[in-house]
Design an enzyme around this catalytic site. Sequence first.
Site, PDB file in Angstrom:
ATOM      1  N   LYS A   1       4.615 -10.974   8.682  1.00 55.28           N
ATOM      2  CA  LYS A   1       5.528  -9.960   9.230  1.00 55.28           C
ATOM      3  C   LYS A   1       5.958 -10.361  10.634  1.00 55.28           C
ATOM      4  O   LYS A   1       7.133 -10.216  10.996  1.00 55.28           O
ATOM      5  CB  LYS A   1       4.860  -8.583   9.252  1.00 55.28           C
ATOM      6  CG  LYS A   1       4.738  -7.938   7.875  1.00 55.28           C
ATOM      7  CD  LYS A   1       4.161  -6.531   7.969  1.00 55.28           C
ATOM      8  CE  LYS A   1       4.008  -5.899   6.600  1.00 55.28           C
ATOM      9  NZ  LYS A   1       3.496  -4.552   6.597  1.00 55.28           N
TER      10      LYS A   1
ATOM     11  N   GLY B   1       0.794  -1.226   0.000  1.00 50.14           N
ATOM     12  CA  GLY B   1       0.000   0.000   0.000  1.00 50.14           C
ATOM     13  C   GLY B   1       0.822   1.269   0.000  1.00 50.14           C
ATOM     14  O   GLY B   1       0.316   2.339  -0.355  1.00 50.14           O
TER      15      GLY B   1
ATOM     16  N   ARG C   1      -3.039   0.960   2.856  1.00 51.40           N
ATOM     17  CA  ARG C   1      -3.742   1.076   1.562  1.00 51.40           C
ATOM     18  C   ARG C   1      -4.872   2.092   1.615  1.00 51.40           C
ATOM     19  O   ARG C   1      -5.371   2.526   0.574  1.00 51.40           O
ATOM     20  CB  ARG C   1      -4.282  -0.290   1.127  1.00 51.40           C
ATOM     21  CG  ARG C   1      -5.285  -0.884   2.074  1.00 51.40           C
ATOM     22  CD  ARG C   1      -5.537  -2.356   1.778  1.00 51.40           C
ATOM     23  NE  ARG C   1      -6.447  -2.955   2.751  1.00 51.40           N
ATOM     24  CZ  ARG C   1      -6.123  -3.299   4.001  1.00 51.40           C
ATOM     25  NH1 ARG C   1      -4.901  -3.080   4.434  1.00 51.40           N
ATOM     26  NH2 ARG C   1      -6.999  -3.857   4.812  1.00 51.40           N
TER      27      ARG C   1
ATOM     28  N   GLU D   1      -6.474  -7.592  -0.717  1.00 48.33           N
ATOM     29  CA  GLU D   1      -6.384  -7.265   0.714  1.00 48.33           C
ATOM     30  C   GLU D   1      -7.755  -7.030   1.345  1.00 48.33           C
ATOM     31  O   GLU D   1      -8.006  -7.480   2.461  1.00 48.33           O
ATOM     32  CB  GLU D   1      -5.478  -6.050   0.926  1.00 48.33           C
ATOM     33  CG  GLU D   1      -4.019  -6.353   0.603  1.00 48.33           C
ATOM     34  CD  GLU D   1      -3.091  -5.233   1.025  1.00 48.33           C
ATOM     35  OE1 GLU D   1      -3.095  -4.840   2.198  1.00 48.33           O
ATOM     36  OE2 GLU D   1      -2.347  -4.715   0.164  1.00 48.33           O
TER      37      GLU D   1
ATOM     38  N   HIS E   1      -0.399  -9.977 -27.382  1.00 50.81           N
ATOM     39  CA  HIS E   1       0.692 -10.729 -28.012  1.00 50.81           C
ATOM     40  C   HIS E   1       0.984 -12.035 -27.289  1.00 50.81           C
ATOM     41  O   HIS E   1       1.973 -12.689 -27.582  1.00 50.81           O
ATOM     42  CB  HIS E   1       1.953  -9.850 -28.085  1.00 50.81           C
ATOM     43  CG  HIS E   1       1.733  -8.620 -28.912  1.00 50.81           C
ATOM     44  ND1 HIS E   1       1.971  -8.568 -30.277  1.00 50.81           N
ATOM     45  CD2 HIS E   1       1.218  -7.410 -28.591  1.00 50.81           C
ATOM     46  CE1 HIS E   1       1.643  -7.371 -30.742  1.00 50.81           C
ATOM     47  NE2 HIS E   1       1.176  -6.636 -29.731  1.00 50.81           N
TER      48      HIS E   1
ATOM     49  N   SER F   1       7.158   4.254   3.685  1.00 53.04           N
ATOM     50  CA  SER F   1       6.539   3.156   4.427  1.00 53.04           C
ATOM     51  C   SER F   1       5.537   3.775   5.389  1.00 53.04           C
ATOM     52  O   SER F   1       5.918   4.559   6.261  1.00 53.04           O
ATOM     53  CB  SER F   1       7.580   2.363   5.218  1.00 53.04           C
ATOM     54  OG  SER F   1       6.918   1.494   6.126  1.00 53.04           O
TER      55      SER F   1
ATOM     56  N   SER G   1       3.859   2.458   7.867  1.00 50.69           N
ATOM     57  CA  SER G   1       4.158   2.110   9.268  1.00 50.69           C
ATOM     58  C   SER G   1       5.548   2.577   9.663  1.00 50.69           C
ATOM     59  O   SER G   1       5.825   2.830  10.832  1.00 50.69           O
ATOM     60  CB  SER G   1       4.081   0.594   9.460  1.00 50.69           C
ATOM     61  OG  SER G   1       5.088  -0.037   8.677  1.00 50.69           O
TER      62      SER G   1
ATOM     63  N   THR H   1       8.719  -1.449   7.600  1.00 50.20           N
ATOM     64  CA  THR H   1       8.759  -2.526   6.612  1.00 50.20           C
ATOM     65  C   THR H   1      10.205  -2.853   6.247  1.00 50.20           C
ATOM     66  O   THR H   1      10.965  -1.980   5.817  1.00 50.20           O
ATOM     67  CB  THR H   1       7.948  -2.105   5.367  1.00 50.20           C
ATOM     68  OG1 THR H   1       6.600  -1.886   5.804  1.00 50.20           O
ATOM     69  CG2 THR H   1       7.959  -3.158   4.287  1.00 50.20           C
TER      70      THR H   1
HETATM   71  O1  PA5 Z   1      -1.835  -2.616   2.755  1.00 50.97           O
HETATM   72  C1  PA5 Z   1      -1.021  -3.084   3.538  1.00 50.97           C
HETATM   73  O2  PA5 Z   1      -1.221  -3.139   4.763  1.00 50.97           O
HETATM   74  C2  PA5 Z   1       0.299  -3.617   3.016  1.00 50.97           C
HETATM   75  O3  PA5 Z   1       0.284  -3.731   1.631  1.00 50.97           O
HETATM   76  C3  PA5 Z   1       1.427  -2.688   3.487  1.00 50.97           C
HETATM   77  O4  PA5 Z   1       1.313  -1.444   2.847  1.00 50.97           O
HETATM   78  C4  PA5 Z   1       2.778  -3.309   3.206  1.00 50.97           C
HETATM   79  O5  PA5 Z   1       2.894  -4.513   3.926  1.00 50.97           O
HETATM   80  C5  PA5 Z   1       3.925  -2.398   3.578  1.00 50.97           C
HETATM   81  O6  PA5 Z   1       3.741  -1.855   4.846  1.00 50.97           O
HETATM   82  P1  PA5 Z   1       3.961  -0.283   5.035  1.00 50.97           P
HETATM   83  O7  PA5 Z   1       3.021   0.365   4.084  1.00 50.97           O
HETATM   84  O8  PA5 Z   1       3.658  -0.006   6.454  1.00 50.97           O
HETATM   85  O9  PA5 Z   1       5.399  -0.030   4.681  1.00 50.97           O
END
Ligand code: PA5
Length: 330
Positions: free
Chosen positions: A323, A38, A132, A213, A229, A80, A82, A85
């Site tokens: 994770k 995301g 996301r 997701e 193609h 990121s 969070s 990651t």
């Molecule tokens: O939607 C989500 O929760 C994941 O796709 C995260 O975005 C992904 O795991 C990466 O984490 P972050 O966006 O915190 O870096």
Amino acid sequence: MLDIIRSLPEQLKEATRLEIPDIPVGNYRRVIVGGMGGSAIGGDVARDVFNDVDFSIETIRGYDLPAYAKPNDTLFVSVSYSGNTEETLSLLNQALERGLSIVAITSGGKLADISREKGIPLITIPSGYPPRGALGWLFGAMAMALEKAGLLEGVVDAMERTAGFLKSVEGELGGKESLSMDLANKFYRRLPIVYVPADMVSVALRWQAQINENAKQLAHINVLPEMNHNEINGIKHPVDVVERSWVVFLKDRDTHPRILRRIEITRQLIEESVMGMDVVESMGESRMERIFYLIWLGDFVSFYLALYNQEDPMAIPRISSLKDALSREG
Ligand code: PA5
């Protein structure tokens, strides 16, 4: 989740007020966005929205930077939501080792800590969203950063207009009896297949990730003209799967006329094999508006599909378990 999806226009608008630190203005030939899931998608969207610029925007999803990422010609954007990651932090370490110009976008975590410690320009976006669900913040922060680095102009105006436009189409896109409800209904218990012109691949990537997701469902995507193609020949087996697939072609007013023609011929050729097809054209004036129109449609589709599937769109149990397992191993 529905409220979070609905907040996209507000996020884009609010992002114009983010505090953007000074970012070294350089003669950048490329922007490399390092992120996952995301957080990464904002880089893909930026590449497709700002498609008339004289530098490249590329998203790296993984642990290693490409050899061609060099100081002076590369601006590295570490994203990121969070801030924790591991792939993203690995890329950040490599960018630091190589002496790249860096800007960080996060709501906190280790990315914020490292940025403060190393003096990396840091854009802090609000916490409390699933990554996301923060696309407006993530994309907006990136666009603002690129403007500050001297690479883009008119970003604030474009984002405000896009926010206003999205509000004006919210009912038709995401309300009751909307296009998204209709598509979610068609995707239920079927394999969604989404085809887009290659210059809008970010839209298909977003549809796929949101369906995965939020709705906990598989989705297949590909781009035109390339699928003409190879894949067009494969839309046959396994018969049980293909005959239960629902295909959506997404297109735009600027789509190359030959791609539009290819969509028509492709539809005729695969009609007998799949369960059904739709063609959806983007709406909006600017390219940013039109791309976000299609993205938002997919976001709503994924939400309603989650309801059909009786799944909690907020929960991502396998991503979290994976994770956790990796972080326990250190
Ligand atoms: O939607 C989500 O929760 C994941 O796709 C995260 O975005 C992904 O795991 C990466 O984490 P972050 O966006 O915190 O870096």
